[in-house]
Motif scaffolding. Structure first.
Motif, PDB file in Angstrom:
ATOM      1  N   VAL A   4      42.195  76.998   8.935  1.00 16.51           N
ATOM      2  CA  VAL A   4      42.816  77.721  10.113  1.00 16.51           C
ATOM      3  C   VAL A   4      42.133  77.931  11.319  1.00 16.51           C
ATOM      4  N   THR A  68      42.010  81.370   0.199  1.00 16.37           N
ATOM      5  CA  THR A  68      43.585  81.106   0.477  1.00 16.37           C
ATOM      6  C   THR A  68      44.274  80.784  -0.752  1.00 16.37           C
ATOM      7  N   HIS A  69      43.941  80.541  -1.818  1.00 11.86           N
ATOM      8  CA  HIS A  69      44.523  80.407  -3.061  1.00 11.86           C
ATOM      9  C   HIS A  69      43.524  80.941  -4.245  1.00 11.86           C
ATOM     10  N   GLY A 172      54.132  76.280   0.840  1.00 11.29           N
ATOM     11  CA  GLY A 172      53.324  75.580   1.734  1.00 11.29           C
ATOM     12  C   GLY A 172      53.568  76.477   2.947  1.00 11.29           C
ATOM     13  N   THR A 173      53.253  75.992   4.141  1.00 16.50           N
ATOM     14  CA  THR A 173      53.376  76.698   5.171  1.00 16.50           C
ATOM     15  C   THR A 173      54.976  76.579   5.930  1.00 16.50           C
ATOM     16  N   GLN A 174      55.788  75.468   5.466  1.00 16.99           N
ATOM     17  CA  GLN A 174      56.925  75.377   6.073  1.00 16.99           C
ATOM     18  C   GLN A 174      57.817  75.984   5.136  1.00 16.99           C
ATOM     19  N   ASN A 217      53.448  71.315   4.259  1.00 11.97           N
ATOM     20  CA  ASN A 217      52.772  72.250   5.300  1.00 11.97           C
ATOM     21  C   ASN A 217      53.078  71.604   6.523  1.00 11.97           C
ATOM     22  N   THR A 218      53.848  70.421   6.695  1.00 12.65           N
ATOM     23  CA  THR A 218      54.270  69.889   8.024  1.00 12.65           C
ATOM     24  C   THR A 218      55.821  69.529   7.797  1.00 12.65           C
ATOM     25  N   SER A 223      51.042  67.958   2.380  1.00 11.17           N
ATOM     26  CA  SER A 223      50.786  69.175   1.768  1.00 11.17           C
ATOM     27  C   SER A 223      49.526  68.746   1.409  1.00 11.17           C
ATOM     28  N   VAL A 227      47.911  73.520  -2.667  1.00 10.24           N
ATOM     29  CA  VAL A 227      49.417  73.947  -2.808  1.00 10.24           C
ATOM     30  C   VAL A 227      50.030  73.250  -4.057  1.00 10.24           C
TER      31      VAL A 227
END
Length: 328
Positions: A4, A68-69, A172-174, A217-218, A223, A227
């Motif tokens: 990020v 992050t994980h 994920g981010t979605q 993620n999108t 991904s 994740v």
């Protein structure tokens, strides 16, 4: 994958040792599978894992990076850090190796019709999935169909208003609500109730509950390996509560049997008693971007109607063995 923060990269860190194992978790999953007992064991594993990794987390922060994980299902974590610090990380105590966190993408091209997915034959033998659950690790599930506030009919309990989509969570981010359509399609084949059209047909385990782990993620569904690993940890955590007996992951991935997604998949099979199914991939004779899934069922594709091997379907020799296990 980039981190990020500008100038950072995402890397998986594998540790050499840790002061705990998964013996108690595995014993309960092969024994009573009591959800309350499993929840307590997982809470203890989380605490032990974070305590074990704390000094490393602090060291990463001192280098301007972040974790992050973190995982207890496998002995590792994922970090974002500037690449000039990678050599320093490799020299740290208990760091066994580093693995780049790579992008992965959905792999099923088309969901064909009833004459190609012989779910009727399965159902006629009495296999409908009643009493157990299938976990779909994918782009999400259509929990809010066209903004109606209700899930898609494919999750219906035998055509009633009751839903079998018992959990749908974003890893994920979605969002968990399917951003792509791939995850909903996969669920419909695995365990879907027929849609409201004349040519519609049930999926295979049409009475099984469905647990959705959205890893996108999108909006294109892509991904990461990290994740994917987190999704298998989530499935292992939830297996007793929701009676998860199988997972489906129709994504690309590393063919390395000791990369993090492969290790997490194997650990879920061994310790949580889960059968994992994966797509062989859409890369033809190239199997380097296909998850090995040595403890489960990697599945190749066939051409619709003719049922011959699809030219795009990944197949060949992977890690010294014939890949995939079956085509269907």
């Amino acid at each position: 994958l980039p981190g990020v923060k500008a100038g950072t990269e995402s890397w998986i860190v594998h540790f050499a040792e840790r002061p705990f194992d998964l013996g108690a978790f595995r014993a309960e999953m092969y024994g009573n599978k009591n959800p309350e007992v499993i929840a307590s064991i997982v809470q203890d594993l989380e605490a032990k894992m974070k305590a074990h990794q704390k000094s490393f987390v602090d060291d990463v922060a001192a280098l301007g990076g972040r974790v992050t994980h973190q995982w207890w299902l496998v002995n590792g974590c994922c970090i974002e850090i500037a690449p000039q610090h990678l050599d320093a990380l490799r020299q740290m105590s208990n760091v066994a190796r580093l693995e780049p966190n790579v992008e992965v993408s959905p792999q099923i091209k088309t969901a064909t019709n009833a004459s190609n997915h012989n779910s009727d034959g399965v159902n006629a033998k009495g296999a409908t999935g009643g009493g157990v659950a299938c976990a779909i690790i994918d782009t999400g599930q259509d929990s809010n169909m066209n903004g109606t506030g209700v899930p898609h009919i494919t999750y219906s309990r035998l055509g009633t208003a009751a839903t079998r989509l018992v959990k749908n969570v974003a890893l994920g981010t979605q969002p968990a609500d399917d951003v792509h359509g791939h995850g909903t399609g996969v669920a419909s084949i695995s365990a879907g109730w027929k849609w409201n059209t004349a040519q519609a047909d049930n999926g295979h385990a049409y009475n099984a509950n469905i647990v959705g782990y959205a890893i996108a993620n999108t909006t294109s569904g892509s991904s990461s390996a990290a994740v994917q690993a987190s999704a298998y940890q989530a499935a292992a955590t939830d297996a007793a509560s929701f009676k998860i007996v199988a997972t489906n992951l129709s994504y690309s991935g590393s063919s390395n049997v000791v990369d993090v997604a492969a290790l997490a998949m194997d650990s879920a099979a061994l310790n949580a008693d889960i059968l994992n199914a994966t797509a062989a991939g859409n890369f033809g004779t190239n199997v380097t971007n296909s998850l090995p899934n040595v403890s489960g069922l990697p599945v190749g594709a066939v051409n619709e109607n003719s049922k011959t091997l699809a030219s795009f379907s990944s197949r060949g020799i992977q890690n010294g063995r014939l890949f995939p296990i079956i085509c269907a």
